[in-house]
Design an enzyme around this catalytic site. Structure first.
Site, PDB file in Angstrom:
ATOM      1  N   CYS A 184       0.844  -1.185   0.000  1.00  0.00           N
ATOM      2  CA  CYS A 184       0.000   0.000   0.000  1.00  0.00           C
ATOM      3  C   CYS A 184       0.884   1.241   0.000  1.00  0.00           C
ATOM      4  CB  CYS A 184      -0.913  -0.018   1.231  1.00  0.00           C
ATOM      5  SG  CYS A 184      -1.846   1.511   1.462  1.00  0.00           S
ATOM      6  N   ASP A 191       0.097  -6.166   0.077  1.00  0.00           N
ATOM      7  CA  ASP A 191      -1.085  -6.627  -0.644  1.00  0.00           C
ATOM      8  C   ASP A 191      -0.690  -7.888  -1.401  1.00  0.00           C
ATOM      9  OD1 ASP A 191      -2.807  -4.456   0.074  1.00  0.00           O
ATOM     10  OD2 ASP A 191      -1.806  -3.203  -1.416  1.00  0.00           O
TER      11      ASP A 191
END
Length: 280
Positions: A184, A191
Site C-alpha cells: 500500500c 497486498d
C-alpha cells in the site's frame, strides 16, 4: 503517525466508526495522475476493463430492527475518473450496520447511488442476502501455466520491465502466478495477489515473467495501478498482438479487489469472470 497518508482520506489513521449511515465516508482517488505517471493519456487508454470488488461483511437492519447479513459485488469501468479508497469503502459499509432498509432492493439502490457519485461513473451493485448467497466458482488457481515452481534466482524487488524476455516464436498462451506482492502506498502494508496474463504474440520466457512478477515485491501501488503497470510493461517490452491482465487479490477488511485490463474486446458480462481463487 506522520503525514504519509495525506490525500488518501482516513487510510492509515485510527478511525471512529459511525453509528449512523454516512455516505461521506467514501473517499475518491483520481486515476489520471497514475495514468500519466505510466505515460498514458487518460483520454486514450491502451486498455479497457473493469474493477470488481467483493465485500463479505454487509449488514443492515430490517423495518423490525432485526439485523440482516449479505455479501455484495460491485463492478465499474476501469476508465471511471475515480477509484474508491478501500478503507473508506469499508467504513461506508460499516455505517450501514444500524441503518434501516425496507428491502434488499432499497439497500442495493442506495449503495449504487452513493458509489456512482464517488466514482463519477456508473456502477453495478449486487447484494446477496444470507438466504440466497451467491456461490462463486472456486478455483485452486488461475487457468494457465503457473510459473511459481520454476527454479530461478530472484534478486530484483523493485519493478523492472527489462526483466521480461521474448523469443521469435509466436504463440497464444496464459501465464499465471500467485507470487504477486506489492505494498500500500500509504500504510506500506503488503497486498497479496494472483495474476493471469493471456496474450498472443512473441513467446514470453516463463522464467523472465516470474522474475518480473517478483520484482513487484517492494513496489508501492494500489491494486488497480499494479495491474495496469503489468499491462503497460508487457505491451511495451513484449509487443503482443493481444493482451489481457487479470488480478485477484486476497481480501482485507472483508473486501477483495479484482482488476481486469485487456486490449479488447471486453467480455459482455464482467460478472461471469467473478470467480474465487482458493486463497481468496
Amino acid at each position: 503517525m506522520n503525514n504519509q497518508n495525506e490525500g488518501y482520506g482516513e487510510l492509515g489513521q485510527s478511525t471512529l466508526y459511525d453509528s449512523e449511515y454516512n455516505p461521506k465516508r467514501l473517499f475518491p482517488i483520481a486515476r489520471a495522475p497514475k495514468w500519466q505517471a505510466l505515460g498514458l493519456d487518460p483520454k486514450a487508454l491502451p486498455f479497457v476493463g473493469f474493477d470488481t470488488w467483493n465485500h463479505y461483511e454487509v449488514s443492515w437492519l430490517n423495518p423490525n430492527g432485526k439485523p440482516c447479513v449479505a455479501t455484495a459485488s460491485m463492478t465499474y469501468d476501469c476508465s471511471s475518473p475515480n477509484l474508491i479508497e478501500s478503507k473508506s469503502l469499508k467504513l461506508y459499509f460499516n455505517s450501514l450496520n444500524q441503518a434501516v432498509f425496507a428491502s434488499v432492493a432499497a439497500l442495493e439502490a442506495r449503495i449504487t447511488e452513493d458509489l456512482a457519485a464517488c466514482l463519477a461513473s456508473q456502477v453495478v451493485v449486487k447484494i446477496f442476502p444470507s438466504q440466497g448467497w451467491r456461490v462463486l466458482e472456486i478455483q485452486p488457481r488461475f487457468d494457465g501455466t503457473c510459473v511459481d515452481d520454476l527454479d530461478v534466482a530472484c534478486s530484483v524487488y523493485e519493478v523492472d520491465p527489462e526483466l521480461l524476455q521474448v523469443s521469435d516464436e509466436i504463440i497464444e498462451e496464459r501465464l499465471c502466478s500467485d507470487l504477486l506482492r506489492s505494498n500500500c502506498p500509504v500504510t506500506n502494508q503488503p497486498d497479496w495477489g494472483s495474476v493471469q496474463v493471456s496474450y498472443r504474440g512473441p513467446r514470453i520466457s516463463p522464467e523472465s515473467f516470474l522474475k518480473y512478477i517478483v520484482s513487484f515485491r517492494n513496489h508501492q501501488g494500489f491494486h488497480e495501478q499494479c495491474i495496469e503497470q503489468i499491462f503497460v510493461d508487457i505491451m511495451a517490452q513484449c509487443r503482443p498482438e493481444h493482451l489481457t491482465v487479470y488480478g485477484r487479490y486476497t481480501r482485507r477488511g472483508g473486501l477483495d479487489i479484482n482488476p481486469y485490463r485487456t486490449s479488447g474486446p471486453l467480455v459482455p458480462n464482467a460478472m461471469d469472470l467473478n470467480i474465487n481463487l482458493m486463497r481468496q
